[in-house]
Design a protein around this motif. Structure first.
Motif, PDB file in Angstrom:
ATOM      1  N   SER A  18     -22.587  55.424  27.658  1.00 38.78           N
ATOM      2  CA  SER A  18     -22.462  55.761  26.228  1.00 38.78           C
ATOM      3  C   SER A  18     -22.381  54.537  25.320  1.00 38.78           C
ATOM      4  N   ASN A  19     -22.408  53.335  25.918  1.00 36.33           N
ATOM      5  CA  ASN A  19     -22.376  52.102  25.123  1.00 36.33           C
ATOM      6  C   ASN A  19     -21.267  52.125  24.079  1.00 36.33           C
ATOM      7  N   LEU A  20     -20.063  52.388  24.518  1.00 33.49           N
ATOM      8  CA  LEU A  20     -18.918  52.504  23.608  1.00 33.49           C
ATOM      9  C   LEU A  20     -18.487  51.138  23.085  1.00 33.49           C
ATOM     10  N   GLU A  21     -17.831  51.167  21.971  1.00 34.61           N
ATOM     11  CA  GLU A  21     -17.246  49.950  21.403  1.00 34.61           C
ATOM     12  C   GLU A  21     -16.194  49.417  22.367  1.00 34.61           C
ATOM     13  N   PRO A  22     -16.154  48.091  22.611  1.00 38.80           N
ATOM     14  CA  PRO A  22     -15.145  47.541  23.522  1.00 38.80           C
ATOM     15  C   PRO A  22     -13.742  47.954  23.099  1.00 38.80           C
ATOM     16  N   GLY A  23     -12.992  48.486  24.033  1.00 38.95           N
ATOM     17  CA  GLY A  23     -11.657  48.993  23.715  1.00 38.95           C
ATOM     18  C   GLY A  23     -10.603  48.441  24.650  1.00 38.95           C
ATOM     19  N   ALA A  24      -9.352  48.769  24.349  1.00 42.21           N
ATOM     20  CA  ALA A  24      -8.223  48.318  25.147  1.00 42.21           C
ATOM     21  C   ALA A  24      -7.094  49.325  25.011  1.00 42.21           C
ATOM     22  N   MET A  25      -6.128  49.196  25.924  1.00 47.60           N
ATOM     23  CA  MET A  25      -4.969  50.083  25.909  1.00 47.60           C
ATOM     24  C   MET A  25      -3.729  49.262  26.263  1.00 47.60           C
ATOM     25  N   ALA A  26      -2.573  49.737  25.810  1.00 50.48           N
ATOM     26  CA  ALA A  26      -1.314  49.060  26.105  1.00 50.48           C
ATOM     27  C   ALA A  26      -0.189  50.080  26.114  1.00 50.48           C
ATOM     28  N   VAL A  27       0.874  49.750  26.851  1.00 53.22           N
ATOM     29  CA  VAL A  27       2.077  50.576  26.840  1.00 53.22           C
ATOM     30  C   VAL A  27       3.139  49.844  26.034  1.00 53.22           C
ATOM     31  N   LYS A  49      -4.865  47.782  32.413  1.00 50.31           N
ATOM     32  CA  LYS A  49      -6.229  47.650  32.917  1.00 50.31           C
ATOM     33  C   LYS A  49      -6.986  48.950  32.675  1.00 50.31           C
ATOM     34  N   CYS A  50      -7.962  48.913  31.791  1.00 47.96           N
ATOM     35  CA  CYS A  50      -8.668  50.150  31.429  1.00 47.96           C
ATOM     36  C   CYS A  50     -10.185  49.954  31.377  1.00 47.96           C
ATOM     37  N   SER A  51     -10.679  48.919  32.052  1.00 49.06           N
ATOM     38  CA  SER A  51     -12.126  48.662  32.129  1.00 49.06           C
ATOM     39  C   SER A  51     -12.769  48.565  30.746  1.00 49.06           C
ATOM     40  N   GLY A  52     -12.039  48.025  29.792  1.00 44.43           N
ATOM     41  CA  GLY A  52     -12.601  47.797  28.453  1.00 44.43           C
ATOM     42  C   GLY A  52     -12.904  49.062  27.674  1.00 44.43           C
ATOM     43  N   THR A  53     -12.150  50.142  27.926  1.00 43.43           N
ATOM     44  CA  THR A  53     -12.406  51.413  27.258  1.00 43.43           C
ATOM     45  C   THR A  53     -11.123  51.923  26.604  1.00 43.43           C
ATOM     46  N   ALA A  54     -11.237  52.386  25.376  1.00 40.90           N
ATOM     47  CA  ALA A  54     -10.086  52.932  24.646  1.00 40.90           C
ATOM     48  C   ALA A  54      -9.972  54.429  24.934  1.00 40.90           C
ATOM     49  N   PHE A  55      -9.463  54.741  26.130  1.00 42.25           N
ATOM     50  CA  PHE A  55      -9.360  56.142  26.540  1.00 42.25           C
ATOM     51  C   PHE A  55      -8.372  56.913  25.676  1.00 42.25           C
ATOM     52  N   HIS A  56      -8.551  58.241  25.673  1.00 42.41           N
ATOM     53  CA  HIS A  56      -7.643  59.158  24.966  1.00 42.41           C
ATOM     54  C   HIS A  56      -7.585  58.861  23.467  1.00 42.41           C
ATOM     55  N   TYR A  69     -12.565  56.997  20.195  1.00 43.87           N
ATOM     56  CA  TYR A  69     -13.603  56.045  20.569  1.00 43.87           C
ATOM     57  C   TYR A  69     -14.390  56.465  21.815  1.00 43.87           C
ATOM     58  N   VAL A  70     -13.873  57.436  22.588  1.00 39.26           N
ATOM     59  CA  VAL A  70     -14.603  57.899  23.776  1.00 39.26           C
ATOM     60  C   VAL A  70     -15.339  59.215  23.500  1.00 39.26           C
ATOM     61  N   ALA A  71     -15.267  59.709  22.268  1.00 45.11           N
ATOM     62  CA  ALA A  71     -15.906  60.991  21.936  1.00 45.11           C
ATOM     63  C   ALA A  71     -17.408  61.014  22.231  1.00 45.11           C
ATOM     64  N   PRO A  72     -18.150  59.907  22.028  1.00 47.95           N
ATOM     65  CA  PRO A  72     -19.592  59.943  22.312  1.00 47.95           C
ATOM     66  C   PRO A  72     -19.937  60.267  23.771  1.00 47.95           C
ATOM     67  N   ALA A  73     -18.987  60.109  24.662  1.00 51.75           N
ATOM     68  CA  ALA A  73     -19.254  60.383  26.088  1.00 51.75           C
ATOM     69  C   ALA A  73     -19.024  61.846  26.451  1.00 51.75           C
ATOM     70  N   GLU A  74     -18.503  62.619  25.531  1.00 53.74           N
ATOM     71  CA  GLU A  74     -18.088  63.988  25.859  1.00 53.74           C
ATOM     72  C   GLU A  74     -19.248  64.859  26.324  1.00 53.74           C
ATOM     73  N   SER A  75     -20.346  64.844  25.601  1.00 58.27           N
ATOM     74  CA  SER A  75     -21.459  65.733  25.940  1.00 58.27           C
ATOM     75  C   SER A  75     -22.058  65.378  27.298  1.00 58.27           C
ATOM     76  N   LYS A  76     -22.161  64.081  27.596  1.00 62.50           N
ATOM     77  CA  LYS A  76     -22.688  63.659  28.901  1.00 62.50           C
ATOM     78  C   LYS A  76     -21.778  64.139  30.027  1.00 62.50           C
ATOM     79  N   LEU A  77     -20.474  63.989  29.845  1.00 61.98           N
ATOM     80  CA  LEU A  77     -19.530  64.411  30.875  1.00 61.98           C
ATOM     81  C   LEU A  77     -19.584  65.920  31.068  1.00 61.98           C
ATOM     82  N   ARG A  78     -19.652  66.668  29.960  1.00 63.04           N
ATOM     83  CA  ARG A  78     -19.667  68.128  30.078  1.00 63.04           C
ATOM     84  C   ARG A  78     -20.924  68.609  30.820  1.00 63.04           C
ATOM     85  N   THR A  79     -22.048  67.996  30.547  1.00 59.19           N
ATOM     86  CA  THR A  79     -23.291  68.370  31.238  1.00 59.19           C
ATOM     87  C   THR A  79     -23.177  68.122  32.733  1.00 59.19           C
TER      88      THR A  79
END
Length: 531
Positions: A412-421, A475-482, A485-495
Motif C-alpha cells: 500500500s506504499n504507506l507513509e513511514p510511521g512509528a509507534m511508542a508506548v 518495533k513496528c516495521s515502520g508502520t503506524a498501526f491502529h 495511516y493504515v486505512a489504505p491497506a484495508e481493501s486489500k486485506l479484506r479481499t
C-alpha cells in the motif's frame, strides 16, 4: 515347623523349619494404560487348593502345585522355559521345600538349556506368614528396579531330597546376581493347602520422551507441586532437582499435582537447573483458577525467537507446517527463525508470519499436554493467535491471514510511521498528542500506545522524556498501526481474507475482543470479527 536357630535355611541340607517374621505391605495395581510408573506387568494369576490330605492339613501336595503351574502358564500361552527366575515359597521346612521344587522341576525344567534360577525371600527376612506372598513380590520388584537379584541366605549345601538342585537343573541364587529382568514366577502357599502363583514381566525401563535424547537435557523443565506446608513443597522441589533427568519421576510428580489436592494451600514451582527460579505462594486454592491464553502483537519479535522450540517435536512439526504453506509465497520461515537478524524483522510480512507461526506452535504444544484455555485475549496481530486457539481458524488460515495482513501493508506504499508506548492516562494522552499522532491502544490505566508519522512521533517521544514521562519506541516495521495511516491497506486485506476464509466461524464466548467495546460484544460484527 519352627527353626531351632531362628533362620530359614531354605533349600539347604540343614533346613529344619522357618523363622517367623512380621511385615506390612501394600501393592498398587493399575491398568497399564492408566499407570504413570510401571514396575512390572501381571501376566496371569491362579489359585488352587490341595483339599483333603491323609498326611494332615499342613502337608503340601506337589501334584496339586504342578496342576496350578500348568494352568497359570497354559492359560496365557507362556512357555515355562522363558521364565528366567522363580521366587519360591521356600520356607525351609523338611517337607515343604522338596515338595515345592519337585513341582517346579516337572513344569519348568524339562528341555531347559540353562539352570532355572531360584530363591526365597524367607531366607532373608523370615516367614511373614499372611504377608509372605506380598514380600516375595516386593523382593522381585526391587530386583527388577535395581537389576540385581539379592542373595539367598543360609544356603551352602543343596538338600539331597531335592534332585533338581543336586543334578543342576536349578541353581539357588546364593550371591547378589546381576540380571536384565524378564519373566518371573512367584509361588505363595497357605497353611491349610491353598496354593497361588503370579507371573510378572519386568518393565523394560525404556523411558519414552517426546524429543530425541540428544536434545532432552537442553530443554528447561518446569515442575509445579503443592503441599500442606512450605517444608513439604521444598522437599518435593529438591527431589525434582535431584532426579531432573528422570522423566518418569517428573511425570509422576506432574500426575500427582496436576489436579487440586484438598488442603494443599502451599504451591511452588521451579525451572529445574535454572538459578533463582523457585517461587512459592500460600492461598486458598479450593476453587480452580481459570487458564488464560494471552497473545502479543507487533513489537514482540526478536532475532532467534522460536529457535529453541525446534527441540520440541510438537512445536517443530507446527512450524514446519507453517513453513510449507509460506514456501508458496517465497518466504523461508525456517531460515528466518534460524538466521534472522534485527534487519530481517524490519520487513512487516516477515514480522507478522514469524510472530503468528510461533503462537501457533505454542498453542499446539500446550494442547498436546492437555492445557486448554478458559479465556483467550490478544492484541493486534495477536488476535490471529486467538482465532487459532479458539478453533475459528485452521492453521493454514491463521498463517495466511498473517501473511496477507503484512502484504496488504507492504503493497500500500504507506507513509513511514512509528509507534511508542507512553506512561500516561488515556485522556491525558489524547490531550497531549500533536494533531498528527493518535492514541492507538489503551493498554492499562497509565499506559497508552501512540501511533503516527515517524518524524513527528520521534519528536514527541523526546519531548515526553524531557518532562520525565516514560516513553519508548516500539518495533513496528515502520508502520503506524491502529491509526488512520493504515486505512489504505484495508481493501486489500479484506479481499485477501475473503479469499482464504470462505466460511467464517463464530467466535466462542471465551475469546474476549481487545478491539470491540464490551457493550458491542454481542453485535453481529463482534461475533465474526475481532476488529
Amino acid at each position: 515347623m519352627l527353626s531351632n536357630d531362628g533362620k530359614c535355611k531354605t533349600f539347604d541340607i540343614t533346613a529344619d523349619g522357618y523363622a517367623r517374621a512380621e511385615a506390612v505391605v501394600a501393592i498398587y495395581l493399575q491398568k497399564a494404560t492408566d499407570a504413570r510408573r510401571v514396575y512390572a506387568t501381571v501376566m496371569n494369576t491362579v489359585v488352587n487348593t490341595d483339599g483333603y490330605k491323609p498326611e494332615g492339613i499342613t502337608y503340601p501336595n506337589s501334584n496339586i502345585q504342578y496342576q496350578m503351574l500348568h494352568e497359570v502358564y497354559s492359560n496365557v500361552g507362556i512357555d515355562p522355559r522363558d521364565v528366567v527366575y522363580m521366587e519360591a515359597h521356600g520356607t525351609g521346612t523338611k517337607t515343604g521345600d522338596p515338595e515345592e521344587l519337585a513341582a517346579i522341576d516337572r513344569w519348568f525344567c524339562k528341555d531347559r538349556k540353562i539352570p532355572l534360577l531360584i530363591g526365597s525371600v524367607k531366607s532373608n527376612m523370615g516367614h511373614s506368614e499372611p504377608a509372605s506372598g506380598l514380600c516375595s513380590i516386593v523382593k522381585v520388584l526391587m530386583a527388577m528396579e535395581n537389576g540385581v537379584i539379592p542373595a539367598n541366605l543360609h544356603f551352602a549345601i543343596p538338600n539331597p531330597m531335592i534332585p533338581s538342585l543336586t543334578e543342576g537343573r536349578m541353581r539357588v541364587v546364593d550371591k547378589a546376581t546381576p540380571w536384565n529382568g524378564g519373566l518371573v514366577g512367584i509361588n505363595s502357599f497357605g497353611f491349610g493347602g491353598a496354593n497361588s502363583h503370579v507371573i510378572l514381566r519386568s518393565n523394560p525401563k525404556v523411558k519414552m520422551s517426546s524429543v530425541p535424547g540428544v536434545v532432552e537435557p537442553l530443554l528447561p523443565k518446569l515442575v509445579i507441586v503443592s503441599g500442606r506446608t512450605k517444608e513439604a513443597v521444598y522437599v518435593l522441589l529438591d527431589k525434582a532437582n535431584e532426579h531432573r533427568q528422570d522423566n518418569e519421576f517428573l511425570s509422576l510428580l506432574h500426575a500427582v499435582h496436576s489436579d487440586n489436592i484438598s488442603g494443599h494451600n502451599v504451591r511452588g514451582y521451579e525451572i529445574l537447573a535454572q538459578e533463582d527460579t523457585r517461587e512459592m505462594a500460600e492461598a486458598n486454592y479450593d476453587n480452580k483458577r481459570p487458564i488464560w491464553f494471552l497473545f502479543s502483537g507487533m513489537g514482540a519479535q526478536w532475532p532467534g525467537m522460536g529457535r529453541e522450540l525446534f527441540d520440541i517435536e510438537t512445536c517443530q512439526r507446527s512450524l514446519r507446517r507453517c513453513a510449507d504453506i509460506l514456501k508458496n509465497h517465497d518466504i523461508d520461515l525456517m531460515n528466518i527463525i534460524m538466521n534472522g537478524t534485527d534487519e530481517t524483522y524490519e520487513n512487516v510480512i516477515i514480522a507478522f508470519v514469524s510472530i503468528v507461526a510461533i503462537q501457533i506452535a505454542l498453542v499446539d504444544m500446550l494442547t498436546s499436554i492437555g492445557i486448554r484455555p478458559d479465556g483467550i485475549v490478544g492484541h493486534s496481530v495477536g488476535e490471529l493467535g486467538c482465532s487459532y486457539a479458539d478453533g475459528a481458524f485452521t492453521l493454514e488460515q491463521t498463517i495466511l491471514a498473517a501473511y496477507y495482513r503484512g502484504k496488504s501493508i507492504a503493497d500500500s506504499n504507506l507513509e513511514p510511521g512509528a509507534m511508542a508506548v507512553i506512561d500516561l492516562k488515556w485522556d491525558d494522552a489524547k490531550k497531549m498528542c500533536p494533531p498528527d499522532i493518535f492514541p492507538a491502544c489503551h493498554n492499562s490505566a497509565h499506559s497508552v500506545t501512540i501511533s503516527g508519522p515517524s518524524i513527528s512521533l520521534n519528536k514527541f517521544v523526546e519531548k515526553l522524556k524531557s518532562k520525565d514521562i516514560f516513553a519508548k519506541m516500539i518495533k513496528c516495521s515502520g508502520t503506524a498501526f491502529h491509526s488512520k495511516y493504515v486505512a489504505p491497506a484495508e481493501s486489500k486485506l479484506r479481499t485477501s481474507l475473503d479469499m482464504i476464509i470462505t466460511k467464517p466461524k463464530q467466535r466462542s464466548r471465551k475469546w474476549i475482543s481487545s478491539s470491540v467495546p464490551e457493550t458491542a460484544w454481542n453485535s453481529p460484527l463482534a461475533q465474526f470479527s475481532s476488529t
